[in-house]
Design an enzyme around this catalytic site. Structure first.
Site, short mmCIF file in Angstrom:
data_model
loop_
_atom_site.label_atom_id
_atom_site.label_comp_id
_atom_site.label_asym_id
_atom_site.label_seq_id
_atom_site.Cartn_x
_atom_site.Cartn_y
_atom_site.Cartn_z
N TYR A 32 -1.43 6.13 1.31
CA TYR A 32 -0.81 4.83 1.58
C TYR A 32 0.53 4.83 0.85
CZ TYR A 32 -0.01 -0.23 1.56
OH TYR A 32 0.54 -1.48 1.70
N ASP A 52 -0.84 5.35 6.35
CA ASP A 52 0.30 4.46 6.56
C ASP A 52 1.44 5.03 5.72
OD1 ASP A 52 2.21 2.49 6.58
OD2 ASP A 52 0.91 0.91 5.77
#
Length: 251
Positions: free
Chosen positions: A105, A144
């Site tokens: 992330y 992400d």
């Protein structure tokens, strides 16, 4: 082998919005999530036949990653430094016989770019880490990554140029990663596909009109290019401001 990655934007909220139903339906071999936003003991997921690995941020209700896998890994690492930790819970690495799986992330540069320098330094550290792993066996990176790499990867490229997630500096770091011998699996199979996004603002009707960004990725070592079977975006799946992405490898 089927792999899923999804920024759930708070897994407790996502569970209330159908996460478990989707999880069971897709029946992935490995399911990675980002932005879990919780601490140890705040949720207990009954995921039959899956091993669970969680990396929690020190800050409560912030960041965090997790991996659910049917096959037990050979080793597990949290963070990328010598210490097996990372205060924002942003990275988990699982080692399997044929490859490393790295769930990430990536930090957001923030609207005013206050965290851009930290973000760029992070990018360099992660790229170096991936290259070291790649020396011993192939790497599958997912998560992400908080950047739309090319103009095709967001709806309004001209209006967003220089904004967080679409600065030249962030895009150059993604280019550097790909030039270091890695492959964006979605673009490998769908080089010219437009309107393919993984994140939408919560602003009114933005998702309905598909005004989005592709900022979630599966990126693999070049030596795995030949085993990429499918790369999909499950934009129909709700429950978060991101949607799940899917990678199928012939492993």
């Amino acid at each position: 082998m089927k792999l899923i990655s999804w920024n759930v934007n708070g897994i407790r909220a996502c569970v209330r919005k159908g996460f478990l139903e989707y999880f069971k339906e897709v029946d992935a071999d490995i399911f990675c999530v980002q932005e879990t936003k919780l601490q140890a003991g705040q949720i207990e997921l009954d995921l039959e036949n899956y091993f669970q690995y969680w990396n929690y941020a020190v800050k409560k209700g912030y960041s965090g990653t997790a991996i659910f896998t049917k096959k037990k890994p050979l080793s597990v690492k949290y963070g990328i430094g010598i210490k097996n930790e990372e205060p924002e819970g942003r990275i988990i690495t699982l080692e399997f016989a044929e490859f490393y799986l790295v769930n990430v992330y990536t930090p957001n540069a923030q609207r005013d770019l206050a965290r851009l320098e930290f973000r760029l330094s992070w990018e360099d550290e992660v790229r170096n880490y991936l290259q070291e792993l790649n020396k011993s066996k192939p790497v599958v990176l997912c998560g992400d990554l908080n950047v739309a790499h090319c103009e095709i990867d967001l709806k309004n490229a001209r209006a967003n140029r220089g904004n967080s997630g679409f600065t030249e500096e962030e895009r150059e770091k993604m280019t550097a990663l790909l030039e270091a011998g890695f492959v964006d699996t979605f673009r490998c199979l769908h080089p010219n596909k437009i309107d393919a996004y993984t994140w939408w603002s919560y602003m009114n009707k933005v998702r309905e009109r598909n005004i989005g960004w592709r900022i979630d990725y599966f990126i693999v070592s070049g030596k795995l290019r030949g085993v990429i079977k499918e790369a999909h975006i499950h934009s129909h799946v709700m429950g978060s401001d991101h949607c799940p992405i899917v990678l199928e490898l012939a492993l």
